[in-house]
Design an enzyme around this catalytic site. Structure first.
Site, mmCIF file in Angstrom:
data_model
loop_
_atom_site.group_PDB
_atom_site.id
_atom_site.type_symbol
_atom_site.label_atom_id
_atom_site.label_comp_id
_atom_site.label_asym_id
_atom_site.label_seq_id
_atom_site.Cartn_x
_atom_site.Cartn_y
_atom_site.Cartn_z
ATOM 1 N N LEU A 1 -22.665 18.626 -12.390
ATOM 2 C CA LEU A 1 -21.897 19.862 -12.418
ATOM 3 C C LEU A 1 -22.757 20.941 -13.071
ATOM 4 C CD1 LEU A 1 -18.493 18.389 -13.657
ATOM 5 C CD2 LEU A 1 -19.199 18.847 -11.295
ATOM 6 N N SER A 2 -22.392 22.199 -12.878
ATOM 7 C CA SER A 2 -23.223 23.238 -13.488
ATOM 8 C C SER A 2 -23.236 23.102 -15.004
ATOM 9 C CB SER A 2 -22.757 24.632 -13.065
ATOM 10 O OG SER A 2 -21.419 24.850 -13.431
ATOM 11 N N GLU A 3 -22.097 22.684 -15.615
ATOM 12 C CA GLU A 3 -22.079 22.388 -17.042
ATOM 13 C C GLU A 3 -21.143 21.235 -17.366
ATOM 14 O OE1 GLU A 3 -23.507 26.750 -17.633
ATOM 15 O OE2 GLU A 3 -21.901 25.900 -16.435
ATOM 16 N N THR A 4 -21.541 20.468 -18.370
ATOM 17 C CA THR A 4 -20.739 19.400 -18.951
ATOM 18 C C THR A 4 -20.676 19.644 -20.450
ATOM 19 O OG1 THR A 4 -21.378 17.817 -17.237
ATOM 20 C CG2 THR A 4 -20.577 16.906 -19.313
ATOM 21 N N HIS B 1 -18.214 29.876 -18.802
ATOM 22 C CA HIS B 1 -17.123 29.074 -18.240
ATOM 23 C C HIS B 1 -16.857 27.809 -19.050
ATOM 24 C CE1 HIS B 1 -19.315 25.981 -15.762
ATOM 25 N NE2 HIS B 1 -18.124 25.444 -15.600
#
Length: 304
Positions: free
Chosen positions: A46-49, A78
């Site tokens: 994912l783009s961020e975790t 986000h």
């Protein structure tokens, strides 16, 4: 030893599932070491975790660490919006409150967010970002045009500029939605420009929009972070608002600029980001971004 960890999947900057930007949150990050955090973020892609940990200072609500598939970030929009929306359920507060302010420890420092509530249910989250740092105005326009696989007349006359509200982005204004839809990102040229100018995250935008009530439409590319394109980038939209304010692209006469920003439409993940900028002709005094979040699901990952 803990053998597995639960995570929750959210869509952020959207009021509907399967839009916005995806976010994985591990509420029990204290059981996961640094090396595993990096591996898990790479595994989920994912783009961020985000990994939630106890706050070091008891006056704050929690600490969070933010990972892309390739790196840890000092702050990000986000993940902050989504984590605030999720974690407010774990905070004791008066049921009659319509808003709650929380303090989050991040690698950049303490970040403040405000969650709007309806009958104790979180509905909208706002993040206060660091004040902008304005970097270089980049003169090599033809190289950036080539990086985007466009013609030179696709660019507006406004400068190509690096701005940071915690994370630096290079901002490039295009003339129309048609131009922004034609962007094909050339990683080879991007690598050359990154080496030359430093800023590795690229944000292209236009004031031509899909939705009638939006003010700006953007796309963000960050191959260095393992994100070829991002569906919604809060850490870019704060400085984007600063760019629009500084260059008077929208009406700044009141000293208060409220912007609705679109992103992710080309990816099939439409995202709506609210930007709020205050300032005067000399400087910007406040930068906020905000949006909705929705809980999509949960899962379990096995640890080493």
């Amino acid at each position: 030893m803990v053998n597995s960890a639960h995570y929750f999947l959210l869509d952020v900057f959207t009021g509907s599932r399967y839009g916005g930007n995806q976010l994985a949150i591990f509420p029990e990050g204290k059981f996961i070491n640094d090396a595993l955090m990096k591996k898990i973020a790479r595994e989920l892609q994912l783009s961020e975790t985000v990994f939630i940990l106890p706050a070091r200072d008891k006056s704050n609500h929690f600490r969070m660490r933010i990972f892309t598939p390739q790196m840890e970030l000092p702050t990000a929009g986000h993940p902050t919006i989504g984590s605030s929306f999720f974690m407010v359920r774990h905070i004791d507060f008066d049921e009659d409150l319509t808003t709650i302010d929380i303090s989050i420890e991040q690698n950049i420092g303490v970040i403040k967010s405000t969650i709007s509530l309806e009958k104790s249910v979180p509905t909208f989250t706002t993040m206060l970002q660091p004040l902008p740092k304005f970097g270089k105005e980049l003169k090599d326009r033809s190289a950036y045009v080539e990086m985007l696989s466009l013609k030179e007349d696709s660019l507006s006359d406004t400068p190509i500029e690096i701005i940071s509200c915690g994370v630096p982005f290079t901002f490039i204004q295009l003339k129309s939605l048609a131009c922004i839809g034609k962007v094909k990102f050339n990683v080879t040229i991007w690598e050359e420009l990154k080496e030359k100018y430093g800023s590795s995250f690229i944000y292209v935008f236009t004031t031509d929009t899909e939705n009638a009530d939006s003010h700006v439409h953007g796309r963000m590319f960050a191959p260095e972070a393992g994100i070829m394109e991002d569906a919604a980038t809060g850490s870019a939209n704060g400085p984007l608002g600063c760019y629009l304010f500084k260059h008077k692209i929208l009406d700044t006469s009141t000293g208060h600029l409220q912007i609705i920003s679109e992103q992710g439409f080309e990816m099939g993940r439409p995202s709506i980001i609210h930007i709020d900028i205050k300032g005067n002709s000399e400087d910007i005094t406040e930068v906020k971004i905000g949006g909705e979040s929705v809980l999509v699901g949960k899962g379990q990952i096995f640890l080493d």
